[in-house]
Design a protein around this motif. Structure first.
Motif, short mmCIF file in Angstrom:
data_model
loop_
_atom_site.label_atom_id
_atom_site.label_comp_id
_atom_site.label_asym_id
_atom_site.label_seq_id
_atom_site.Cartn_x
_atom_site.Cartn_y
_atom_site.Cartn_z
N ILE A 49 0.79 -1.31 0.08
CA ILE A 49 -0.03 0.30 -0.20
C ILE A 49 0.93 1.32 0.01
N ILE A 50 0.72 2.01 -1.06
CA ILE A 50 1.79 3.41 -1.09
C ILE A 50 0.75 4.60 -0.58
N ARG A 51 -0.36 4.34 -0.76
CA ARG A 51 -1.58 5.51 -0.11
C ARG A 51 -2.50 4.68 0.15
N ALA A 52 -2.78 4.47 1.59
CA ALA A 52 -3.98 3.75 2.14
C ALA A 52 -5.18 4.54 1.72
N PRO A 53 -6.35 3.92 1.53
CA PRO A 53 -7.53 4.50 1.34
C PRO A 53 -7.70 5.64 2.07
N GLU A 54 -7.97 6.80 1.62
CA GLU A 54 -8.34 7.76 2.46
C GLU A 54 -9.40 8.78 1.69
N ILE A 55 -10.23 9.54 2.74
CA ILE A 55 -11.52 10.06 2.43
C ILE A 55 -11.09 11.55 2.39
N GLY A 56 -11.78 12.30 1.26
CA GLY A 56 -11.59 13.57 1.41
C GLY A 56 -12.76 14.14 0.47
N LEU A 57 -12.59 15.31 0.09
CA LEU A 57 -13.55 16.35 -0.59
C LEU A 57 -12.97 16.63 -1.73
N THR A 58 -13.38 16.89 -2.88
CA THR A 58 -13.05 17.59 -4.12
C THR A 58 -14.25 18.26 -4.80
N GLN A 59 -13.78 19.36 -5.09
CA GLN A 59 -14.81 20.47 -5.67
C GLN A 59 -15.41 20.20 -7.01
N VAL A 60 -16.76 20.10 -7.12
CA VAL A 60 -17.35 19.72 -8.27
C VAL A 60 -17.58 21.32 -9.02
N ARG A 61 -16.98 21.29 -10.59
CA ARG A 61 -17.44 22.73 -11.23
C ARG A 61 -18.24 22.16 -12.45
N ALA A 62 -19.19 23.23 -12.67
CA ALA A 62 -20.06 22.97 -13.69
C ALA A 62 -20.11 24.14 -14.69
N ARG A 63 -20.97 24.12 -15.82
CA ARG A 63 -21.20 25.12 -16.71
C ARG A 63 -22.55 25.04 -17.01
N MET A 64 -23.32 26.07 -17.29
CA MET A 64 -24.93 26.29 -17.60
C MET A 64 -25.02 25.70 -18.80
N GLY A 65 -25.75 24.77 -19.11
CA GLY A 65 -25.69 24.39 -20.60
C GLY A 65 -24.56 23.97 -21.25
N ASN A 66 -23.48 23.41 -20.55
CA ASN A 66 -22.30 23.13 -21.18
C ASN A 66 -21.64 24.49 -21.93
N GLN A 67 -22.13 25.79 -21.58
CA GLN A 67 -21.60 26.73 -22.06
C GLN A 67 -21.21 27.80 -21.13
N GLY A 68 -20.49 28.83 -21.40
CA GLY A 68 -20.32 29.89 -20.56
C GLY A 68 -19.25 29.67 -19.57
N ASP A 69 -19.18 30.48 -18.44
CA ASP A 69 -18.18 30.31 -17.48
C ASP A 69 -18.51 29.26 -16.48
N ARG A 70 -17.41 28.59 -15.90
CA ARG A 70 -17.64 27.39 -15.08
C ARG A 70 -17.92 28.18 -13.49
N PHE A 71 -18.54 27.21 -12.74
CA PHE A 71 -18.99 27.95 -11.37
C PHE A 71 -18.93 26.85 -10.28
N ASN A 72 -18.64 27.01 -9.29
CA ASN A 72 -18.61 25.93 -8.11
C ASN A 72 -19.87 25.57 -7.98
N LEU A 73 -20.25 24.18 -8.35
CA LEU A 73 -21.51 23.54 -7.98
C LEU A 73 -21.46 23.07 -6.52
N GLY A 74 -20.22 22.54 -6.14
CA GLY A 74 -20.41 21.99 -4.45
C GLY A 74 -19.19 21.13 -4.38
N ASP A 75 -19.31 20.54 -3.16
CA ASP A 75 -18.20 19.69 -2.88
C ASP A 75 -19.08 18.14 -2.78
N MET A 76 -17.85 17.00 -3.12
CA MET A 76 -18.50 15.88 -3.21
C MET A 76 -17.17 14.97 -2.39
N THR A 77 -17.75 13.83 -1.86
CA THR A 77 -16.61 13.18 -1.02
C THR A 77 -15.95 12.08 -2.00
N LEU A 78 -14.91 11.88 -1.67
CA LEU A 78 -14.05 11.24 -2.89
C LEU A 78 -12.90 10.34 -1.88
#
Length: 149
Positions: A38-67
């Motif tokens: 085991i190089i890096r044991a399974p670890e739980i964290g958060l990652t930020q999810v980004r999105a675009r409205m209608g897959n166009q325009g500027d990205r915005f922060n949608l929220g966080d998810m557990t990873l």
């Protein structure tokens, strides 16, 4: 992007989306006699999810998810990585182990047949069932035209 990289991305995606119980059942036999460091044991964290409205325009922060992430080295000296949505540490460990084994020529093809393809079929079946359930609730709206004004 080369073919090997695309294949690896594909199987890592399948392993990440696999139902945990099916993943364990299909892979228990394959990994039971292989040693892993085991190089890096399974670890739980958060990652930020980004999105675009209608897959166009500027990205915005949608929220966080557990990873959950994990890195292992097989006794055949291949590194396996996994990133799993959610908090299932055992799933992340098993996916990393399988990623390491799938990279070896001696085990890769057999694992494709015994683990990856059955999981793909199960995921497709679940997707089809969900699509059918959605289609059953579909409502068609139409407009009646009453003469010309």
């Amino acid at each position: 992007m080369n073919s090997i990289q695309q294949q690896r991305q594909h199987w890592m995606s399948v392993l990440a989306r696999a139902p945990s119980d099916l993943l364990y059942r299909l892979s228990d036999e394959a990994i039971k006699e292989i040693g892993f460091e085991i190089i890096r044991a399974p670890e739980i964290g958060l990652t930020q999810v980004r999105a675009r409205m209608g897959n166009q325009g500027d990205r915005f922060n949608l929220g966080d998810m557990t990873l959950t992430r994990c890195v292992v080295r097989s006794e055949m000296d291949t590194l396996g990585y996994s990133y799993i949505a959610g908090r299932n540490q055992q799933h992340a460990l098993r996916a990393a182990q399988l990623d390491a084994l799938l990279q070896t020529p001696c085990m890769g093809e057999a694992l494709q047949e015994r683990v990856i393809k059955p999981i793909e079929a199960a995921l497709e079946q679940a997707r089809s069932a969900k699509q059918q359930e959605t289609d059953e609730t579909r409502v068609d709206f139409f407009t009646l035209v009453r003469g010309e004004d």
